[in-house]
Scaffold this active site. Structure first.
Site, short mmCIF file in Angstrom:
data_model
loop_
_atom_site.label_atom_id
_atom_site.label_comp_id
_atom_site.label_asym_id
_atom_site.label_seq_id
_atom_site.Cartn_x
_atom_site.Cartn_y
_atom_site.Cartn_z
CD GLU A 54 40.34 50.32 48.40
OE1 GLU A 54 40.77 49.87 49.47
OE2 GLU A 54 39.44 51.19 48.33
N PRO A 256 30.39 42.34 33.09
CG PRO A 256 28.65 41.00 33.87
CD PRO A 256 29.65 41.12 32.76
CD GLU A 298 38.16 33.45 33.59
OE1 GLU A 298 38.81 32.43 33.31
OE2 GLU A 298 37.00 33.67 33.17
#
Length: 411
Positions: A54, A256, A298
């Site tokens: 967000e 993940p 990243e």
């Protein structure tokens, strides 16, 4: 309001005890509206988001606010410590990031006094009653999301929902359904702004893969499984094994959602016999068939390296993650059926035929193989970007937002 006060007190006790156990006394004090940071009496806009995603989507808004109203500083709060750290890494002048305080009345009033809050901006679903009701200036809802279950919950609080929304100065809903539910709960017509999903404002950051990564991965032969959850990695790994039967040069970057699961995911890969390198351990990708991107912050690197992207959280009950980011990088998009968190953009993608829906390892393998050519990947990526283009833009939003902010009086 009495019922809410009882429930928020119970929630606060749980949240504060957890903060003390996991994060220490400094975070505990911050969640009580204090902390090691000295009070700052410059006028502040208090902007709050629940999570990293967000706040990342709101970065263009934050930068536009600082550019257009440099006399107003920003206090940015987040429910997660990683979100606070992310905003800190932006190094934006006049922007302070802090853990979110619990929504107790006295805590909220303490924050407002301590930071001289003159306006409050809430992102997506973050409607905290004491913040909205105690704010001395305009209350802005950006990318406001109201799910059916959340709307039913607010109805159970009786007049509280209507009372809160009556304090809202401007509300830009994330999608038409959220706008309609906000209306039904009592959002005044005067406060309505055009529908806009803040995540559509995403632009790739100035972060490019280094030469070692760029040389290791051919974009046409690399696919990314982004923000995966338990139960999805098994499907992704199985699909990659099958894909390599027809595309022996295919590489998988597996990212993940929660990097702390890196060791667990690595075990899944190793059990299949696929070769593996882990980013968190500093291992070079080399010729590894799977590169485990178990690090934070990243994701733009991996989008830049992959011509095909499977969006995680869509093969279980997580509701899916953003399609805007891979589309901004021109990647072909693949996803499962659970897209509740981003129903409107995924609907646009579906209507335009600009994404592939998969259900299991076999259908994922088939969809990946259908996008084997770089030309096909680029064509699909361009179609996705076109389908997700919004009618309103940041300038339209700021044109409505900026005039609502109070003037700063010199003392």
């Amino acid at each position: 309001m009495l019922l809410y006060r009882l429930l928020i007190t119970l929630f606060a006790l749980h949240a504060l005890s957890r903060a003390l156990r996991r994060d220490g006394r400094d975070v505990l004090r911050a969640r009580l509206g204090g902390g090691s940071a000295p009070p700052d009496d410059r006028p502040h806009i208090w902007l709050h988001g629940a999570s990293n995603g967000e706040l990342a989507s709101a970065r263009p808004v934050i930068e536009a606010l600082r550019a257009r109203r440099p006399d107003l500083s920003l206090l940015v709060t987040c429910n997660s410590t990683t979100g606070v750290e992310m905003v800190g890494r932006w190094n934006l002048e006049g922007v302070t990031a802090r853990p979110a305080p619990v929504d107790l009345g006295w805590v909220t009033r303490r924050v407002i006094r301590r930071w001289n809050v003159v306006a409050h901006v809430a992102l997506e679903s973050e409607l905290w009653p004491h913040r909205l009701l105690n704010c001395p200036g305009p209350v802005i809802l950006l990318g406001a999301r109201m799910r059916p279950g959340t709307a039913r919950l607010w109805h159970r609080f009786g007049r509280l929902g209507r009372r809160l929304l009556d304090h809202v100065t401007l509300a830009s809903a994330q999608d038409p359904d959220s706008r309609d539910r906000l209306r039904a709960l009592g959002l005044p017509e005067r406060a309505e702004a055009p529908v806009m999903d803040l995540k559509s404002l995403y632009t790739p950051p100035d972060m490019a893969p280094d030469s070692a990564l760029a040389e290791a991965f051919s974009r046409d032969q690399t696919w990314l499984a982004a923000s995966t959850h338990p139960g999805e990695e098994e499907i992704v790994i199985a699909a990659h094994r099958k894909l390599r039967g027809s595309e022996p040069q295919a590489r998988l970057i597996l990212a993940p959602r929660h990097p702390r699961r890196g060791a667990e995911v690595a075990e899944l890969v190793n059990a299949t016999g696929l070769t593996l390198a882990r980013r968190s351990l500093g291992e070079a990708p080399g010729d590894a068939q799977v590169y485990l991107a178990d690090t934070m912050g990243e994701m733009p690197l991996w989008y830049a390296l992959a011509g095909r992207v499977f969006i995680g959280g869509t093969l279980n009950d997580r509701g899916g993650h953003t399609p805007y980011e891979p589309a901004a990088f021109g990647a072909a998009i693949l996803h499962g059926p659970d897209v509740a968190n981003f129903r409107a953009p995924f609907t646009r993608l579906s209507k335009a035929g600009a994404a592939s829906e998969i259900h299991d390892a076999d259908s994922l393998t088939t969809a990946l193989h259908a996008l084997e050519s770089g030309e096909g990947q680029r064509r699909a990526g361009k179609a996705a970007a076109e389908a997700l283009r919004q009618e309103s833009d940041l300038d339209d939003l700021m044109a409505r937002f900026i005039p609502l902010l109070p003037p700063v009086h010199e003392t």
